[in-house]
Design an enzyme around this catalytic site. Structure first.
Site, PDB file in Angstrom:
ATOM      1  N   LYS A 146       0.509 -32.379 -19.533  1.00  0.00           N
ATOM      2  CA  LYS A 146       0.099 -33.957 -21.092  1.00  0.00           C
ATOM      3  C   LYS A 146       0.478 -33.087 -22.551  1.00  0.00           C
ATOM      4  CE  LYS A 146      -4.292 -34.322 -19.557  1.00  0.00           C
ATOM      5  NZ  LYS A 146      -4.388 -33.851 -18.398  1.00  0.00           N
ATOM      6  N   ARG A 182     -12.146 -39.070 -21.879  1.00  0.00           N
ATOM      7  CA  ARG A 182     -12.469 -37.808 -20.473  1.00  0.00           C
ATOM      8  C   ARG A 182     -13.730 -38.804 -19.379  1.00  0.00           C
ATOM      9  NH1 ARG A 182      -9.651 -32.842 -21.257  1.00  0.00           N
ATOM     10  NH2 ARG A 182      -9.114 -31.823 -19.459  1.00  0.00           N
ATOM     11  N   ARG A 235       0.703 -19.871 -15.622  1.00  0.00           N
ATOM     12  CA  ARG A 235       0.901 -20.406 -17.319  1.00  0.00           C
ATOM     13  C   ARG A 235      -0.017 -19.478 -18.199  1.00  0.00           C
ATOM     14  NH1 ARG A 235      -1.635 -26.326 -17.682  1.00  0.00           N
ATOM     15  NH2 ARG A 235      -3.445 -25.851 -18.062  1.00  0.00           N
ATOM     16  N   ARG A 289      -5.269 -17.611 -19.667  1.00  0.00           N
ATOM     17  CA  ARG A 289      -6.521 -18.859 -20.182  1.00  0.00           C
ATOM     18  C   ARG A 289      -7.688 -18.199 -19.582  1.00  0.00           C
ATOM     19  NH1 ARG A 289      -5.294 -24.921 -21.876  1.00  0.00           N
ATOM     20  NH2 ARG A 289      -6.669 -25.198 -20.588  1.00  0.00           N
ATOM     21  N   ARG A 343     -12.354 -28.028 -12.298  1.00  0.00           N
ATOM     22  CA  ARG A 343     -11.567 -28.762 -12.868  1.00  0.00           C
ATOM     23  C   ARG A 343     -11.282 -30.391 -12.688  1.00  0.00           C
ATOM     24  NH1 ARG A 343      -7.916 -24.995 -16.824  1.00  0.00           N
ATOM     25  NH2 ARG A 343      -7.056 -27.181 -17.981  1.00  0.00           N
TER      26      ARG A 343
HETATM   27  P1  AMP Z   1      -7.193 -29.473 -21.301  1.00  0.00           P
HETATM   28  O1  AMP Z   1      -6.979 -28.665 -22.226  1.00  0.00           O
HETATM   29  O2  AMP Z   1      -7.437 -30.532 -22.355  1.00  0.00           O
HETATM   30  O3  AMP Z   1      -7.458 -29.387 -19.922  1.00  0.00           O
HETATM   31  O4  AMP Z   1      -8.877 -29.231 -21.401  1.00  0.00           O
HETATM   32  C1  AMP Z   1      -9.684 -27.538 -20.992  1.00  0.00           C
HETATM   33  C2  AMP Z   1     -11.458 -27.872 -21.204  1.00  0.00           C
HETATM   34  O5  AMP Z   1     -11.651 -28.343 -22.639  1.00  0.00           O
HETATM   35  C3  AMP Z   1     -12.063 -28.709 -19.920  1.00  0.00           C
HETATM   36  O6  AMP Z   1     -12.458 -27.841 -19.114  1.00  0.00           O
HETATM   37  C4  AMP Z   1     -13.341 -29.247 -20.741  1.00  0.00           C
HETATM   38  O7  AMP Z   1     -13.837 -27.718 -20.214  1.00  0.00           O
HETATM   39  C5  AMP Z   1     -12.438 -29.356 -22.405  1.00  0.00           C
HETATM   40  N1  AMP Z   1     -12.518 -30.370 -22.995  1.00  0.00           N
HETATM   41  C6  AMP Z   1     -11.039 -30.820 -22.812  1.00  0.00           C
HETATM   42  N2  AMP Z   1     -10.966 -32.182 -23.948  1.00  0.00           N
HETATM   43  C7  AMP Z   1     -12.546 -32.330 -22.994  1.00  0.00           C
HETATM   44  C8  AMP Z   1     -12.714 -33.759 -23.307  1.00  0.00           C
HETATM   45  N3  AMP Z   1     -12.118 -35.221 -23.854  1.00  0.00           N
HETATM   46  N4  AMP Z   1     -14.057 -34.185 -22.923  1.00  0.00           N
HETATM   47  C9  AMP Z   1     -15.060 -33.155 -22.472  1.00  0.00           C
HETATM   48  N5  AMP Z   1     -14.518 -32.012 -22.270  1.00  0.00           N
HETATM   49  C10 AMP Z   1     -13.304 -31.189 -23.088  1.00  0.00           C
END
Ligand code: AMP
Length: 231
Positions: A16, A91, A129, A162, A173
């Site tokens: 994404k 989400r 990554r 990360r 996740r």
């Molecule tokens: P991402 O970088 O989008 O994979 O997000 C990393 C982490 O941030 C996720 O595993 C969640 O803990 C948190 N996170 C990101 N976006 C959201 C969202 N829309 N709702 C809740 N938690 C989020």
């Protein structure tokens, strides 16, 4: 004039973030990544930073009200004036409901791009990554290597893994995605958002982005023709 809202949808590691950047080169929209915004909160060590960091470390989702507020502010900011790409949001059903309300209250045209990728490919991808802790640029071991190993091409910072990219956290996740996020595909269908399902695992990112832009342009044309008929 209606603004475009591209909902980039798919499991963690489906590309994404990469697609948002490539699409932006053609579409010139604001990139709204809730994951990046949360990481910025942690880096800034503001009031909620420690609480957010503790949740993200486990791979679980942070509370809806926190992300909803961040997204609402961004949607109404100047940078989103021509439209925006949502990366990692919504989400949960509660987030999708809030977004639907925001869309209906503004001249915004939502489209969904669903990046489908096999979970085994995702686990391999995320394991390799690396991210820049300064500008958030992402690098893979098999694709988009930095020019100098371990160093960010954009700003020269040392790349890091990360914390939530460790395999056991990635599995958590994916569990959160399966339980809380994937059901949103049904929500989008019911809401009538146009949706493109695209294989995010086999083609190079640039080719995927070109297909997405073509589809978005065709949706825009269909909508413009519909508006002209209604006028
Ligand atoms: P991402 O970088 O989008 O994979 O997000 C990393 C982490 O941030 C996720 O595993 C969640 O803990 C948190 N996170 C990101 N976006 C959201 C969202 N829309 N709702 C809740 N938690 C989020």
């Amino acid at each position: 004039m209606s603004r475009l809202c591209v909902i980039l949808f798919g499991p963690p590691g489906s590309g994404k973030g990469t697609q948002a950047k490539l699409l932006n080169a053609s579409l010139g929209l604001a990139h709204i990544s809730t994951g990046d915004m949360l990481r910025e909160k942690i880096a800034a060590a503001d009031g909620l930073g420690a609480e957010v960091a503790a949740i993200m470390k486990t791979g679980k989702l942070v509370p809806d009200n926190l992300v909803n507020q961040m997204v609402e502010e961004k949607i109404d900011s100047k940078e989103s004036i021509r439209g925006f790409i949502l990366d990692g949001y919504p989400r949960t059903v509660a987030q999708a409901e809030l977004l639907d309300g925001l869309i209906k209250a503004r001249p915004v045209c939502p489209v969904v791009v669903y990046l489908k990728v096999d979970y085994n490919v995702i686990i391999g991808r995320i394991a390799g990554r690396r991210q820049c802790p300064n500008c958030n640029a992402l690098y893979g071991l098999t694709s988009k290597n930095p020019v100098v190993a371990g160093i960010c091409d954009n700003c020269g910072s040392k790349l890091v893994i990360r914390e939530d990219d460790r395999e056991e956290v990635v599995r958590e996740r994916l569990k959160a995605y399966d339980g809380e996020t994937r059901p949103l595909l049904e929500y989008f269908k019911q809401a009538g958002y146009p949706e493109l399902d695209i294989d995010g695992g086999s083609e190079p990112p640039q080719a995927i982005a070109e297909d997405i832009v073509k589809w978005i342009r065709s949706v825009e044309q269909t909508m413009a023709a519909r508006r002209a008929l209604e006028a």
